[in-house]
Design a protein around this motif. Structure first.
Motif, PDB file in Angstrom:
ATOM      1  N   THR A 117       0.834  -1.197   0.000  1.00  0.00           N
ATOM      2  CA  THR A 117       0.000   0.000   0.000  1.00  0.00           C
ATOM      3  C   THR A 117       0.872   1.253   0.000  1.00  0.00           C
ATOM      4  O   THR A 117       0.567   2.232  -0.711  1.00  0.00           O
ATOM      5  N   GLN A 118       1.946   1.241   0.745  1.00  0.00           N
ATOM      6  CA  GLN A 118       2.864   2.382   0.728  1.00  0.00           C
ATOM      7  C   GLN A 118       3.513   2.552  -0.641  1.00  0.00           C
ATOM      8  O   GLN A 118       3.776   3.676  -1.067  1.00  0.00           O
ATOM      9  N   GLU A 119       3.735   1.445  -1.329  1.00  0.00           N
ATOM     10  CA  GLU A 119       4.272   1.535  -2.692  1.00  0.00           C
ATOM     11  C   GLU A 119       3.270   2.214  -3.619  1.00  0.00           C
ATOM     12  O   GLU A 119       3.647   3.017  -4.486  1.00  0.00           O
ATOM     13  N   LEU A 120       1.978   1.904  -3.442  1.00  0.00           N
ATOM     14  CA  LEU A 120       0.946   2.567  -4.237  1.00  0.00           C
ATOM     15  C   LEU A 120       0.920   4.067  -3.959  1.00  0.00           C
ATOM     16  O   LEU A 120       0.734   4.876  -4.879  1.00  0.00           O
ATOM     17  N   ILE A 121       1.126   4.438  -2.703  1.00  0.00           N
ATOM     18  CA  ILE A 121       1.137   5.859  -2.351  1.00  0.00           C
ATOM     19  C   ILE A 121       2.323   6.555  -3.011  1.00  0.00           C
ATOM     20  O   ILE A 121       2.190   7.659  -3.573  1.00  0.00           O
ATOM     21  N   ARG A 122       3.483   5.931  -2.962  1.00  0.00           N
ATOM     22  CA  ARG A 122       4.678   6.542  -3.564  1.00  0.00           C
ATOM     23  C   ARG A 122       4.526   6.698  -5.070  1.00  0.00           C
ATOM     24  O   ARG A 122       5.009   7.671  -5.662  1.00  0.00           O
ATOM     25  N   SER A 123       3.832   5.758  -5.716  1.00  0.00           N
ATOM     26  CA  SER A 123       3.669   5.809  -7.174  1.00  0.00           C
ATOM     27  C   SER A 123       2.614   6.810  -7.616  1.00  0.00           C
ATOM     28  O   SER A 123       2.510   7.110  -8.809  1.00  0.00           O
ATOM     29  N   GLY A 124       1.818   7.306  -6.690  1.00  0.00           N
ATOM     30  CA  GLY A 124       0.748   8.231  -7.056  1.00  0.00           C
ATOM     31  C   GLY A 124      -0.551   7.539  -7.388  1.00  0.00           C
ATOM     32  O   GLY A 124      -1.550   8.217  -7.677  1.00  0.00           O
ATOM     33  N   ALA A 125      -0.607   6.216  -7.342  1.00  0.00           N
ATOM     34  CA  ALA A 125      -1.844   5.497  -7.619  1.00  0.00           C
ATOM     35  C   ALA A 125      -2.822   5.586  -6.457  1.00  0.00           C
ATOM     36  O   ALA A 125      -4.018   5.353  -6.631  1.00  0.00           O
ATOM     37  N   ALA A 126      -2.330   5.905  -5.282  1.00  0.00           N
ATOM     38  CA  ALA A 126      -3.174   6.065  -4.097  1.00  0.00           C
ATOM     39  C   ALA A 126      -2.991   7.464  -3.554  1.00  0.00           C
ATOM     40  O   ALA A 126      -1.856   7.926  -3.374  1.00  0.00           O
ATOM     41  N   ILE A 127      -4.101   8.139  -3.295  1.00  0.00           N
ATOM     42  CA  ILE A 127      -4.069   9.473  -2.701  1.00  0.00           C
ATOM     43  C   ILE A 127      -4.455   9.329  -1.243  1.00  0.00           C
ATOM     44  O   ILE A 127      -5.588   8.972  -0.925  1.00  0.00           O
ATOM     45  N   PRO A 128      -3.505   9.581  -0.324  1.00  0.00           N
ATOM     46  CA  PRO A 128      -3.740   9.297   1.098  1.00  0.00           C
ATOM     47  C   PRO A 128      -4.285  10.499   1.861  1.00  0.00           C
ATOM     48  O   PRO A 128      -3.971  11.656   1.562  1.00  0.00           O
ATOM     49  N   PHE A 129      -5.062  10.196   2.877  1.00  0.00           N
ATOM     50  CA  PHE A 129      -5.593  11.201   3.791  1.00  0.00           C
ATOM     51  C   PHE A 129      -5.617  10.625   5.203  1.00  0.00           C
ATOM     52  O   PHE A 129      -5.585   9.407   5.393  1.00  0.00           O
ATOM     53  N   THR A 130      -5.683  11.523   6.167  1.00  0.00           N
ATOM     54  CA  THR A 130      -6.049  11.139   7.524  1.00  0.00           C
ATOM     55  C   THR A 130      -7.468  11.620   7.757  1.00  0.00           C
ATOM     56  O   THR A 130      -7.760  12.812   7.611  1.00  0.00           O
ATOM     57  N   MET A 131      -8.352  10.699   8.080  1.00  0.00           N
ATOM     58  CA  MET A 131      -9.772  11.010   8.240  1.00  0.00           C
ATOM     59  C   MET A 131     -10.111  11.102   9.726  1.00  0.00           C
ATOM     60  O   MET A 131      -9.851  10.165  10.481  1.00  0.00           O
ATOM     61  N   LYS A 132     -10.672  12.221  10.130  1.00  0.00           N
ATOM     62  CA  LYS A 132     -11.071  12.437  11.515  1.00  0.00           C
ATOM     63  C   LYS A 132     -12.544  12.064  11.692  1.00  0.00           C
ATOM     64  O   LYS A 132     -13.425  12.617  11.032  1.00  0.00           O
TER      65      LYS A 132
END
Length: 871
Positions: free
Chosen positions: A106-121
């Motif tokens: 999953t972190q690899e997907l984030i680094r590649s730009g395929a995943a856009i991460p957020f912290t949800m409150k």
């Protein structure tokens, strides 16, 4: 006999009334006092229900399908037609984003730009049911969801609009669901197929996830669905069993990461999934102990990622693993949980659900290549929030902001005007969102609160009237009122509510010291050993950490024993052995035929041994490191071959047989004991003690040994205690024990580990009973065993019914006084921001003390013991 009023003037009118009342009660007897006491407890129960209905009454959000707006919104395209919505229960943000995370793919997907991460409150309470509603309906969390969250029945269906319902109405395909059945309870008519499972059996950390993953892979090969919703409860179960740092957490994260990888591969390779995006997130987080439900940062911080191969075209890259950008759990951009709803609606091209108060996540606007579509998304969201704020059923009578066209950039739109548009609309949307969240989070009915307070006051006066010891202006009267008024005033300060354990620790320590001092005054010998009860009491207060909001490790005796498990198990063995030694010694003192029944002693020892084996094996299954140095064959037996469910069932059956034996034996010998010295309710209490040991987590079992030693000292000096002092001691030590066991005024402190002993699945009755007794083991122990103090003062004999009812009346007075104080604090702070985050959990805790604990263990258990055996 009327009490001696000492030096008070007999001519005082108030004292004359008091004397008259006492003489009246003496004439009417304990039957009349019993009727008053029964009525008082009935009113306590009624006042709790009435106040709860007024305090937790929800205000339904707007039911309009879509609000009419002045500006027509042009049609817009949607980048996706279907979605895989994967929820991982209790997926705290750092579980995915931190360097310690096992979500490597999953972190690899984030680094590649395929995943856009957020912290949800998330909102408060941070419970699954409330979080699901926030991410589908778009409505803020309400504390009323606490009462539905543990429901194992059909639940309360939601009739409000959701993005799932909008997608179903679009008729693009079936809606499929696998996982936590809370979704089906909330939306029973939405899903077309699937396999809902009950997630309430916490000890099962593998089967539910395997069921969901197996079905998910099969569904990815089909093309007849528009939404595939998956809910994995495994990480949440691991947290509840062993905390956020459990030995199983890393492997469970790797398992979830592997599932994300499988779904990603299907999205990349499946032609029928070209227009599918993938959402991965948690419903809430968890604290260090694995609990959730409160408003602390680790509990409300969840990971949320939008994933698709198309996102790589945006040419965005993110650092992963990452470091927090703000708070300890704030990674990347922070969004609100309700913001997921308009974002899902926009990505799928369906209308925004009518009750949504969310704001579209602007980081995803670049998925629309046409700037007009981006502007329409923003304006549509803003118009929706403005229309909602004008609805009368949201509690807002007028629109707060005028969306006149001159406030917004004019056509033609370009990148510069779009930026200007965002600068104007985003603050306005947030303003509407904040106002709507405050307006729709709940509706406290002030008049109902007043009725509840009035009924509680009447109950207090009725209970007071049954107690002779506090009818006159004596020291007992002053101590009671000063103590309860001090506690009520402390509830007016949110910080003192969150750290209420300090109040009970200090007051119980001062009282214990006072008892030691007064006892020493009656003794001709003064020795340092007399301070032992105070030292033991201070030790019990340091047993568990109490700062749940801190992510730092807090010093505690339990933490010390966690690093030295051998010492812990030696203390547990000593606790069990002392239980047997004490019981055997007492039997020799109070029964004639103890030695004529050697089988009883053998059975007692056998049950103690089985309990020790069960506690050790069950703890080893949660923490295999406990037996890491044992031979492999022994590890295999403990972890795989021991039938823990059967062992627990054997213990419970043995205790039930023992209970039946004691009751029948008491009735059989009642005639022969009429002329003998009254006995203590020892056999029944020892059965209760063994059950409480079964329901106590291993780390807290030695506390029961400390309490037993304290009680032995109190019994030895009980001859100097008045009935009020006996009751006051029990009240102080029950409340102190509640916090000493690691409990707090937050839902996150609730423990589930021991709630399923002897069960292979969640049971609608036994699971809640076991869980309640597990969390209230310390108070239940003091409430039951504290009756020995009443026996030692001579007030517990069957012939002394007046003294017994005096004790019950005093217990009721303390509970009614505490309930009235909590109600008053909630009433006075009903308009403060802390009413839901601090006062609502406190009142919920008060409800548990007032209804199940007081009625069952303050009143019911003493009455049963008094009726069955000679107290």
């Amino acid at each position: 006999m009327t009490p001696d009023f000492g030096s008070y003037p007999s001519a005082s009118p108030s004292l004359s009334i008091v004397c008259y009342s006492i003489n009246l009660f003496d004439a009417m007897g304990w039957h009349f006092r019993g009727a008053l006491l029964l009525l008082a407890n009935g009113l306590i129960f009624a006042s709790t229900i009435v106040f709860t209905m007024g305090f937790f009454r929800p205000l339904a959000p707007s039911s309009a399908r879509r609000a009419t707006v002045d500006r027509s919104v042009p049609s817009r395209s949607a980048p996706f037609e279907r979605v895989v919505f994967l929820m991982i229960d209790a997926l705290r943000s750092d579980f995915v984003y931190s360097p310690q995370s096992q979500f490597k793919f999953t972190q690899e997907l984030i680094r590649s730009g395929a995943a856009i991460p957020f912290t949800m409150k998330t909102g408060s309470p941070s419970l699954t049911r409330a979080c699901i509603k926030a991410m589908t309906v778009g409505s803020p969390s309400m504390f009323l969801d606490v009462f539905h969250n543990a429901d194992d029945g059909p639940g309360t269906p939601e009739t409000t609009d959701t993005w799932l319902a909008q997608l179903k109405a679009a008729e693009r395909g079936k809606l499929v669901f696998y996982g936590d059945d809370t979704w089906v309870q909330l939306f029973p008519e939405v899903f077309d197929r699937g396999c809902p499972i009950s997630p309430l059996f916490v000890p099962d950390i593998h089967s539910p996830d395997l069921n969901v993953s197996t079905n998910a892979i099969k569904e990815l090969q089909r093309d007849d669905w528009s939404a595939l919703v998956l809910h994995f409860p495994g990480i949440d179960h691991v947290g509840h069993m062993g905390g956020a740092d459990s030995e199983f957490m890393a492997s469970k994260q790797r398992q979830m990461d592997a599932i994300i990888k499988e779904i990603w591969k299907a999205l990349e390779s499946g032609a029928h999934l070209n227009s599918t995006f993938f959402v991965v997130g948690g419903d809430h987080g968890m604290d260090r102990w694995g609990g959730h439900g409160g408003a602390s940062d680790p509990e409300v911080s969840a990971a949320m990622m939008f994933i698709s191969p198309q996102f790589k075209l945006l040419n965005r890259t993110y650092e992963s693993p990452a470091v927090p950008t703000g708070g300890a759990f704030d990674y990347y951009t922070v969004i609100r949980q309700v913001d997921v709803v308009p974002t899902m609606a926009g990505l799928l091209g369906v209308p925004i659900p009518s009750a949504s108060i969310g704001v579209f996540v602007h980081e995803l606007l670049d998925l629309w290549s046409d700037i007009k579509d981006q502007a329409n998304l923003v304006l549509e969201n803003l118009d929706h929030l403005r229309a909602l704020s004008c609805k009368s059923d949201t509690g807002m009578d007028v629109c707060q902001t005028d969306l006149d066209r001159h406030h917004l950039p004019q056509e033609p739109l370009n990148e510069k005007s779009l930026a200007e548009l965002s600068m104007v609309t985003n603050p306005m949307s947030k303003e509407f969102q904040n106002a709507l969240e405050n307006a729709t989070s709940g509706n406290i009915q002030v008049s109902v609160l007043r009725y509840g307070i009035a009924i509680a006051l009447i109950a207090l006066l009725l209970a007071w009237a049954t107690c002779k010891s506090i009818l006159s202006l004596n020291w007992d009267f002053l101590v009671l009122n000063l103590f309860q008024l001090g506690h009520s005033l402390a509830l007016l300060f949110p910080y003192l509510v969150e750290t209420e354990h300090h109040f009970w620790f200090w007051s119980s320590t001062i009282w214990m010291g006072w008892l030691v001092f007064t006892t020493s005054c009656h003794s001709s010998v003064v020795s340092p050993g007399r301070l032992t009860p105070v030292v033991l009491h201070l030790l019990s207060q340091r047993w568990n950490p109490h700062d749940r909001s801190s992510s730092e490790e807090v010093y505690s005796i339990q933490g010390l024993l966690d690093r030295r498990p051998l010492c812990l198990w030696l203390l547990i063995a000593v606790t069990l052995l002392h239980t047997y030694t004490f019981a055997a010694q007492r039997r020799r003192n109070v029964t004639r035929d103890a030695e004529d029944n050697p089988l009883l002693g053998l059975a007692h020892r056998a049950v103690l041994l089985v309990i020790f084996v069960f506690k050790f094996a069950s703890a080893a299954q949660i923490r295999p490191g406990l037996i890491a140095r044992a031979p492999e064959w022994l590890q295999g037996i403990i972890l795989e071959q021991l039938p823990l469910t059967r062992i627990a069932q054997f213990v419970f059956l043995s205790l039930a047989i023992g209970l039946g034996y004691v009751v029948l034996r008491s009735y059989a010998r009642e005639a022969s004991l009429k002329n003998e010295k009254a006995t203590e309710p020892l056999p029944l209490l020892e059965i209760l003690n063994l059950y409480l040991i079964m329901q106590t987590i291993p780390a807290n079992i030695p506390l029961l040994l400390i309490y037993r030693l304290q009680l032995e000292w109190l019994v030895s000096c009980a001859v100097h205690l008045s009935p009020f002092q006996v009751c006051f001691s029990i009240v102080l030590f029950t409340n102190s024990a509640f916090f000493a066991f690691g409990n707090a005024n937050t839902i996150a402190a609730l423990r589930y580990t021991e709630g399923f002993n002897g069960l292979q699945a969640h049971h609608w009755l036994l699971s809640p009973v076991h869980t309640f007794c597990s969390n209230y083991a310390g108070p239940i122990w003091w409430s039951g065993n504290g009756l020995r103090l009443l026996v030692a003062t001579g007030q517990g004999k069957r012939s002394s019914s007046s003294g017994f009812f005096e004790h019950l009346g005093l217990r009721t007075v303390f509970v009614a006084y505490g309930l009235l104080g909590a109600m008053g604090a909630c009433y006075l702070q009903r308009e403060e921001t802390v009413v839901l985050t601090v006062m609502a959990p406190k009142f919920l805790n008060t409800v548990l003390w007032t209804v199940p604990f007081h009625l069952l263990f303050n009143m019911g258990m003493p009455i049963v013991l008094w009726a069955v055996v000679q107290l």
